[in-house]
Motif scaffolding. Structure first.
Motif, PDB file in Angstrom:
ATOM      1  N   LYS A   1       4.785  29.956  -2.923  1.00 12.67           N
ATOM      2  CA  LYS A   1       5.945  30.832  -3.085  1.00 12.67           C
ATOM      3  C   LYS A   1       6.070  31.294  -4.523  1.00 12.67           C
ATOM      4  N   THR A   2       5.885  30.380  -5.467  1.00 15.60           N
ATOM      5  CA  THR A   2       5.994  30.728  -6.883  1.00 15.60           C
ATOM      6  C   THR A   2       4.988  31.805  -7.266  1.00 15.60           C
ATOM      7  N   SER A   3       3.741  31.653  -6.822  1.00 14.77           N
ATOM      8  CA  SER A   3       2.697  32.617  -7.190  1.00 14.77           C
ATOM      9  C   SER A   3       2.956  33.984  -6.566  1.00 14.77           C
ATOM     10  N   MET A   4       3.398  34.010  -5.322  1.00 19.39           N
ATOM     11  CA  MET A   4       3.603  35.300  -4.642  1.00 19.39           C
ATOM     12  C   MET A   4       4.830  36.023  -5.192  1.00 19.39           C
ATOM     13  N   PHE A   5       5.910  35.294  -5.425  1.00 20.10           N
ATOM     14  CA  PHE A   5       7.096  35.942  -5.992  1.00 20.10           C
ATOM     15  C   PHE A   5       6.873  36.313  -7.454  1.00 20.10           C
ATOM     16  N   ALA A   6       6.038  35.558  -8.160  1.00 13.46           N
ATOM     17  CA  ALA A   6       5.702  35.927  -9.535  1.00 13.46           C
ATOM     18  C   ALA A   6       4.918  37.247  -9.559  1.00 13.46           C
ATOM     19  N   SER A   7       4.036  37.420  -8.575  1.00  9.72           N
ATOM     20  CA  SER A   7       3.294  38.682  -8.469  1.00  9.72           C
ATOM     21  C   SER A   7       4.236  39.834  -8.167  1.00  9.72           C
ATOM     22  N   ALA A   8       5.183  39.594  -7.244  1.00  8.75           N
ATOM     23  CA  ALA A   8       6.166  40.625  -6.917  1.00  8.75           C
ATOM     24  C   ALA A   8       7.060  40.929  -8.118  1.00  8.75           C
ATOM     25  N   PHE A   9       7.362  39.899  -8.915  1.00  9.21           N
ATOM     26  CA  PHE A   9       8.159  40.098 -10.130  1.00  9.21           C
ATOM     27  C   PHE A   9       7.431  41.014 -11.102  1.00  9.21           C
ATOM     28  N   CYS A  10       6.132  40.816 -11.257  1.00 12.71           N
ATOM     29  CA  CYS A  10       5.339  41.654 -12.160  1.00 12.71           C
ATOM     30  C   CYS A  10       5.344  43.119 -11.712  1.00 12.71           C
ATOM     31  N   THR A  11       5.199  43.354 -10.416  1.00 16.42           N
ATOM     32  CA  THR A  11       5.208  44.739  -9.923  1.00 16.42           C
ATOM     33  C   THR A  11       6.597  45.366 -10.072  1.00 16.42           C
ATOM     34  N   SER A  12       7.654  44.575  -9.880  1.00 16.95           N
ATOM     35  CA  SER A  12       9.018  45.101 -10.034  1.00 16.95           C
ATOM     36  C   SER A  12       9.305  45.466 -11.485  1.00 16.95           C
ATOM     37  N   VAL A  13       8.883  44.597 -12.412  1.00 14.09           N
ATOM     38  CA  VAL A  13       9.077  44.884 -13.840  1.00 14.09           C
ATOM     39  C   VAL A  13       8.262  46.111 -14.248  1.00 14.09           C
ATOM     40  N   SER A  14       7.053  46.228 -13.716  1.00 11.32           N
ATOM     41  CA  SER A  14       6.216  47.400 -14.006  1.00 11.32           C
ATOM     42  C   SER A  14       6.888  48.668 -13.508  1.00 11.32           C
ATOM     43  N   SER A  15       7.486  48.603 -12.329  1.00 10.25           N
ATOM     44  CA  SER A  15       8.218  49.745 -11.789  1.00 10.25           C
ATOM     45  C   SER A  15       9.376  50.131 -12.699  1.00 10.25           C
ATOM     46  N   PHE A  16      10.093  49.128 -13.197  1.00  8.01           N
ATOM     47  CA  PHE A  16      11.214  49.365 -14.117  1.00  8.01           C
ATOM     48  C   PHE A  16      10.736  50.081 -15.382  1.00  8.01           C
ATOM     49  N   VAL A  17       9.617  49.622 -15.941  1.00  8.96           N
ATOM     50  CA  VAL A  17       9.074  50.217 -17.166  1.00  8.96           C
ATOM     51  C   VAL A  17       8.645  51.661 -16.927  1.00  8.96           C
ATOM     52  N   VAL A  18       7.993  51.919 -15.803  1.00 15.93           N
ATOM     53  CA  VAL A  18       7.515  53.275 -15.501  1.00 15.93           C
ATOM     54  C   VAL A  18       8.689  54.235 -15.330  1.00 15.93           C
ATOM     55  N   ILE A  19       9.769  53.794 -14.689  1.00 18.48           N
ATOM     56  CA  ILE A  19      10.946  54.659 -14.537  1.00 18.48           C
ATOM     57  C   ILE A  19      11.537  54.989 -15.900  1.00 18.48           C
ATOM     58  N   CYS A  20      11.550  54.015 -16.810  1.00 20.10           N
ATOM     59  CA  CYS A  20      12.026  54.274 -18.177  1.00 20.10           C
ATOM     60  C   CYS A  20      11.162  55.345 -18.849  1.00 20.10           C
ATOM     61  N   VAL A  21       9.844  55.258 -18.656  1.00 22.67           N
ATOM     62  CA  VAL A  21       8.924  56.253 -19.227  1.00 22.67           C
ATOM     63  C   VAL A  21       9.199  57.631 -18.624  1.00 22.67           C
ATOM     64  N   VAL A  22       9.404  57.675 -17.318  1.00 21.92           N
ATOM     65  CA  VAL A  22       9.684  58.942 -16.625  1.00 21.92           C
ATOM     66  C   VAL A  22      10.939  59.603 -17.188  1.00 21.92           C
ATOM     67  N   LEU A  23      11.982  58.816 -17.398  1.00 23.32           N
ATOM     68  CA  LEU A  23      13.232  59.361 -17.922  1.00 23.32           C
ATOM     69  C   LEU A  23      13.100  59.808 -19.375  1.00 23.32           C
ATOM     70  N   ALA A  24      12.305  59.078 -20.150  1.00 21.69           N
ATOM     71  CA  ALA A  24      12.260  59.325 -21.596  1.00 21.69           C
ATOM     72  C   ALA A  24      11.339  60.468 -22.008  1.00 21.69           C
ATOM     73  N   THR A  25      10.297  60.728 -21.250  1.00 19.50           N
ATOM     74  CA  THR A  25       9.295  61.708 -21.679  1.00 19.50           C
ATOM     75  C   THR A  25       9.609  63.102 -21.146  1.00 19.50           C
ATOM     76  N   PRO A  26       9.281  64.147 -21.934  1.00 19.58           N
ATOM     77  CA  PRO A  26       9.594  65.529 -21.530  1.00 19.58           C
ATOM     78  C   PRO A  26       8.426  66.267 -20.890  1.00 19.58           C
ATOM     79  N   GLN A  27       7.430  65.542 -20.405  1.00 18.30           N
ATOM     80  CA  GLN A  27       6.241  66.199 -19.846  1.00 18.30           C
ATOM     81  C   GLN A  27       6.331  66.324 -18.329  1.00 18.30           C
ATOM     82  N   TRP A  28       7.454  66.776 -17.825  1.00 16.92           N
ATOM     83  CA  TRP A  28       7.625  66.915 -16.375  1.00 16.92           C
ATOM     84  C   TRP A  28       6.919  68.152 -15.838  1.00 16.92           C
ATOM     85  N   VAL A  29       7.044  69.258 -16.540  1.00 19.29           N
ATOM     86  CA  VAL A  29       6.448  70.508 -16.050  1.00 19.29           C
ATOM     87  C   VAL A  29       6.136  71.416 -17.231  1.00 19.29           C
TER      88      VAL A  29
END
Length: 227
Positions: A6-34
């Motif tokens: 359980k620890t290993s699988m939820f730790a993996s899911a935690f990593c993907t969730s944190v990565s998703s959080f970081v990518v959304i921050c990048v999406v909001l911060a950068t002006p290269q949309w179009v």
């Protein structure tokens, strides 16, 4: 304490969730949309306004006729928009992504909690992770749909071009190319899907083990039944 699996699988899911959080921050911060090239007529000349922008800011350049560059300026999207519809939809996209950001943050919290403990409440377990990851994915997909609608349906680039240049007359044509800030939202969807798959496999394995432990007595060995 949670099991090692359980620890290993939820730790993996935690990593993907944190990565998703970081990518959304990048999406909001950068002006290269179009990046857009919008052509107008101005008297006897043709003016091409080249824009690159995101949800908050952008840059624009003007080229007259044979490629003579006139100016390059930076603008704020909210200030440059005069149409209520375009401004409202731009704000709606920002709100949707902020909600997706909060969803990914909650997913990170839930997966982290399950990595180090066994919460008593059902919603704090896999169900909560399913809920917040699904919500984050749906909101991200909604933002990916709304932005092109605003660019091409509400003529967002043409409106911003008018704010960058004066005395533009007839609109001739527009070309749009979506940048990395837009396309990396696909990575957010991929990360949320990965989190869901990881937790699904853990939940399925736990359910199978529970069923095996609750197997009917007729499946037990005969010597145990006789005893």
């Amino acid at each position: 304490m949670p099991s090692r699996k359980k620890t290993s699988m939820f730790a993996s899911a935690f990593c993907t969730s944190v990565s998703s959080f970081v990518v959304i921050c990048v999406v909001l911060a950068t002006p290269q949309w179009v990046s857009s090239e919008v052509r107008f007529s101005r008297g006897s000349s043709v003016v091409t306004v080249s824009l690159t922008y995101g949800l908050f800011s952008g840059t624009c350049e003007q080229f007259v006729d044979a490629g003579l560059q006139v100016s390059e300026t930076t603008f704020q999207v909210a200030e440059a928009l005069s149409s209520t519809r375009s401004r409202s939809l731009n704000v709606a996209i920002i709100v949707v992504l902020v909600l997706a950001l909060l969803s990914s943050l909650l997913s990170s919290g839930f997966t982290c909690t399950n990595t180090v403990s066994n919460p008593y409440q059902t919603f704090l377990g896999p169900i909560g992770v399913y809920t917040w990851n699904s919500m984050c994915g749906v909101l991200t997909l909604l933002a990916m749909i709304l932005f092109p609608v605003n660019v091409q349906g509400n003529s967002l680039s043409e409106e911003l071009a008018h704010g960058c240049s004066t005395s533009l007359q007839t609109h001739l044509e527009s070309k749009h190319s979506y940048g990395y800030s837009y396309w990396i939202m696909l990575l957010i969807l991929l990360l949320n899907t990965a989190s869901l798959i990881i937790i699904y496999f853990y939940d399925h394995a736990r359910y199978s083990k529970k069923k095996e432990q609750e197997r009917p007595i007729e499946n037990a060995p005969k010597d145990v039944i006789l005893f």
